[in-house]
Scaffold this motif. Structure first.
Motif, PDB file in Angstrom:
ATOM      1  N   GLU A   1       8.608  16.127  -2.848  1.00 15.02           N
ATOM      2  CA  GLU A   1       9.785  16.241  -2.817  1.00 15.02           C
ATOM      3  C   GLU A   1      10.785  15.239  -2.077  1.00 15.02           C
ATOM      4  OE1 GLU A   1      10.484  21.029  -2.764  1.00 15.02           O
ATOM      5  OE2 GLU A   1       9.633  20.067  -0.961  1.00 15.02           O
ATOM      6  N   HIS A   2      10.365  14.658  -1.024  1.00 17.38           N
ATOM      7  CA  HIS A   2      11.380  13.760  -0.377  1.00 17.38           C
ATOM      8  C   HIS A   2      11.111  12.300  -1.012  1.00 17.38           C
ATOM      9  CE1 HIS A   2      11.933  16.363   2.990  1.00 17.38           C
ATOM     10  NE2 HIS A   2      10.610  16.640   3.211  1.00 17.38           N
ATOM     11  N   ALA A   3      10.191  12.040  -1.562  1.00 14.13           N
ATOM     12  CA  ALA A   3       9.808  10.633  -2.167  1.00 14.13           C
ATOM     13  C   ALA A   3      10.792  10.780  -3.445  1.00 14.13           C
ATOM     14  CB  ALA A   3       8.589  10.354  -2.664  1.00 14.13           C
ATOM     15  N   LYS A   4      10.766  11.797  -4.082  1.00 12.74           N
ATOM     16  CA  LYS A   4      11.808  12.161  -5.204  1.00 12.74           C
ATOM     17  C   LYS A   4      13.098  12.087  -4.969  1.00 12.74           C
ATOM     18  CE  LYS A   4       8.522  13.935  -8.809  1.00 12.74           C
ATOM     19  NZ  LYS A   4       8.206  14.837  -9.720  1.00 12.74           N
TER      20      LYS A   4
ATOM     21  N   VAL B   1      -6.330   3.336  -7.674  1.00 16.08           N
ATOM     22  CA  VAL B   1      -7.400   4.125  -7.133  1.00 16.08           C
ATOM     23  C   VAL B   1      -7.533   4.067  -5.737  1.00 16.08           C
ATOM     24  CG1 VAL B   1      -9.996   3.796  -7.094  1.00 16.08           C
ATOM     25  CG2 VAL B   1      -9.055   3.417  -9.299  1.00 16.08           C
ATOM     26  N   LEU B   2      -7.255   3.094  -4.994  1.00 15.28           N
ATOM     27  CA  LEU B   2      -7.226   2.942  -3.571  1.00 15.28           C
ATOM     28  C   LEU B   2      -6.190   3.748  -3.204  1.00 15.28           C
ATOM     29  CD1 LEU B   2      -8.098  -0.750  -3.042  1.00 15.28           C
ATOM     30  CD2 LEU B   2      -9.394   1.044  -2.729  1.00 15.28           C
ATOM     31  N   ALA B   3      -4.996   3.744  -3.654  1.00 11.79           N
ATOM     32  CA  ALA B   3      -3.747   4.757  -3.344  1.00 11.79           C
ATOM     33  C   ALA B   3      -4.180   6.164  -3.166  1.00 11.79           C
ATOM     34  CB  ALA B   3      -2.540   4.216  -4.329  1.00 11.79           C
ATOM     35  N   ALA B   4      -4.973   6.613  -4.270  1.00 10.86           N
ATOM     36  CA  ALA B   4      -5.473   7.809  -4.374  1.00 10.86           C
ATOM     37  C   ALA B   4      -6.339   8.139  -3.287  1.00 10.86           C
ATOM     38  CB  ALA B   4      -6.043   8.137  -5.728  1.00 10.86           C
ATOM     39  N   GLU B   5      -7.282   7.406  -2.896  1.00 11.75           N
ATOM     40  CA  GLU B   5      -8.099   7.570  -1.978  1.00 11.75           C
ATOM     41  C   GLU B   5      -7.454   7.764  -0.473  1.00 11.75           C
ATOM     42  OE1 GLU B   5     -10.942   4.613  -2.201  1.00 11.75           O
ATOM     43  OE2 GLU B   5     -11.985   5.104  -4.047  1.00 11.75           O
ATOM     44  N   ARG B   6      -6.389   6.785  -0.246  1.00 11.06           N
ATOM     45  CA  ARG B   6      -5.835   6.939   0.887  1.00 11.06           C
ATOM     46  C   ARG B   6      -4.638   8.237   1.072  1.00 11.06           C
ATOM     47  NH1 ARG B   6      -4.685   1.714  -0.530  1.00 11.06           N
ATOM     48  NH2 ARG B   6      -2.506   2.025  -1.079  1.00 11.06           N
ATOM     49  N   LEU B   7      -4.359   8.768  -0.114  1.00 11.96           N
ATOM     50  CA  LEU B   7      -3.553   9.977  -0.038  1.00 11.96           C
ATOM     51  C   LEU B   7      -4.569  11.135   0.388  1.00 11.96           C
ATOM     52  CD1 LEU B   7      -1.325   9.447  -3.255  1.00 11.96           C
ATOM     53  CD2 LEU B   7      -0.431   9.307  -0.526  1.00 11.96           C
ATOM     54  N   HIS B   8      -5.738  11.057  -0.236  1.00  8.56           N
ATOM     55  CA  HIS B   8      -6.477  12.078   0.076  1.00  8.56           C
ATOM     56  C   HIS B   8      -7.105  12.054   1.474  1.00  8.56           C
ATOM     57  CE1 HIS B   8     -10.651  13.786   0.202  1.00  8.56           C
ATOM     58  NE2 HIS B   8     -10.276  14.789  -0.463  1.00  8.56           N
TER      59      HIS B   8
ATOM     60  N   GLN C   1       0.877  -1.161  -0.005  1.00 11.19           N
ATOM     61  CA  GLN C   1      -0.070   0.220   0.033  1.00 11.19           C
ATOM     62  C   GLN C   1       0.965   1.170   0.120  1.00 11.19           C
ATOM     63  OE1 GLN C   1      -2.712  -0.352   3.284  1.00 11.19           O
ATOM     64  NE2 GLN C   1      -4.249  -1.352   2.170  1.00 11.19           N
ATOM     65  N   LEU C   2       1.801   1.179   0.780  1.00 11.44           N
ATOM     66  CA  LEU C   2       2.657   2.499   0.862  1.00 11.44           C
ATOM     67  C   LEU C   2       3.466   2.648  -0.518  1.00 11.44           C
ATOM     68  CD1 LEU C   2       4.151   2.407   4.406  1.00 11.44           C
ATOM     69  CD2 LEU C   2       2.827   3.846   3.623  1.00 11.44           C
ATOM     70  N   LEU C   3       3.897   1.340  -0.930  1.00 18.98           N
ATOM     71  CA  LEU C   3       4.777   1.457  -2.235  1.00 18.98           C
ATOM     72  C   LEU C   3       3.782   2.166  -3.407  1.00 18.98           C
ATOM     73  CD1 LEU C   3       6.784  -1.639  -2.285  1.00 18.98           C
ATOM     74  CD2 LEU C   3       7.615   0.725  -2.019  1.00 18.98           C
ATOM     75  N   ASP C   4       2.367   1.656  -3.279  1.00 21.79           N
ATOM     76  CA  ASP C   4       1.342   2.204  -4.358  1.00 21.79           C
ATOM     77  C   ASP C   4       1.364   3.615  -4.137  1.00 21.79           C
ATOM     78  OD1 ASP C   4       1.041  -0.342  -5.480  1.00 21.79           O
ATOM     79  OD2 ASP C   4      -0.712  -0.793  -4.086  1.00 21.79           O
ATOM     80  N   GLU C   5       1.110   4.284  -2.930  1.00 22.44           N
ATOM     81  CA  GLU C   5       1.155   5.566  -2.485  1.00 22.44           C
ATOM     82  C   GLU C   5       2.276   6.489  -3.046  1.00 22.44           C
ATOM     83  OE1 GLU C   5      -0.089   6.083   1.499  1.00 22.44           O
ATOM     84  OE2 GLU C   5      -1.578   4.549   1.252  1.00 22.44           O
ATOM     85  N   LEU C   6       3.555   5.782  -2.711  1.00 20.22           N
ATOM     86  CA  LEU C   6       4.617   6.346  -3.255  1.00 20.22           C
ATOM     87  C   LEU C   6       4.695   6.570  -4.607  1.00 20.22           C
ATOM     88  CD1 LEU C   6       7.117   5.158  -0.579  1.00 20.22           C
ATOM     89  CD2 LEU C   6       6.804   7.380  -1.030  1.00 20.22           C
ATOM     90  N   ASN C   7       4.630   5.531  -5.252  1.00 18.44           N
ATOM     91  CA  ASN C   7       4.569   5.523  -6.815  1.00 18.44           C
ATOM     92  C   ASN C   7       3.456   6.362  -7.358  1.00 18.44           C
ATOM     93  OD1 ASN C   7       6.820   3.543  -7.362  1.00 18.44           O
ATOM     94  ND2 ASN C   7       5.359   1.951  -7.014  1.00 18.44           N
ATOM     95  N   LEU C   8       2.276   6.658  -6.714  1.00 20.50           N
ATOM     96  CA  LEU C   8       1.508   7.495  -7.197  1.00 20.50           C
ATOM     97  C   LEU C   8       2.023   8.971  -7.157  1.00 20.50           C
ATOM     98  CD1 LEU C   8      -1.248   8.023  -8.748  1.00 20.50           C
ATOM     99  CD2 LEU C   8      -2.363   7.661  -6.602  1.00 20.50           C
ATOM    100  N   LEU C   9       2.387   9.432  -5.818  1.00 21.74           N
ATOM    101  CA  LEU C   9       2.845  10.624  -5.477  1.00 21.74           C
ATOM    102  C   LEU C   9       3.938  11.074  -6.524  1.00 21.74           C
ATOM    103  CD1 LEU C   9       3.034  10.403  -1.545  1.00 21.74           C
ATOM    104  CD2 LEU C   9       1.900  12.181  -2.932  1.00 21.74           C
ATOM    105  N   VAL C  10       4.794  10.131  -6.910  1.00 19.52           N
ATOM    106  CA  VAL C  10       5.983  10.719  -7.814  1.00 19.52           C
ATOM    107  C   VAL C  10       5.718  10.992  -9.131  1.00 19.52           C
ATOM    108  CG1 VAL C  10       7.795   9.600  -6.366  1.00 19.52           C
ATOM    109  CG2 VAL C  10       6.949   8.506  -8.309  1.00 19.52           C
TER     110      VAL C  10
END
Length: 79
Positions: free
Chosen positions: A66-69, A37-44, A6-15
């Protein structure tokens, strides 16, 4: 704390968010894959993006990107 899927999905979406303009965002379409879709919902829900399906980065989201990149740059293999 370790990275999980889940965290990897969120990080991949953020970058995927651009940092060069606050007026550019992204849209996660329903057919993008359930994990995105779920990663976007969690980030929101965490207050990092403005919409449940993408939108724009919040102030905290901008810092997270910025940190993830930076981590990706540090860990990327050198040629």
């Amino acid at each position: 704390m370790s990275y999980n899927e889940q965290l990897l999905d969120e990080l991949n979406l953020l970058v995927k968010f651009p940092l060069h303009s606050e007026r550019e965002g992204i849209k996660v379409h329903g057919d993008a894959g359930n994990h995105l879709v779920l990663a976007a919902e969690r980030l929101h829900d965490k207050g990092l993006i403005s919409q449940r399906d993408g939108g724009y980065l919040t102030g905290s989201g901008y810092q997270a990107v910025e940190h993830a990149k930076a981590v990706l740059t540090i860990l990327a293999p050198t040629a």
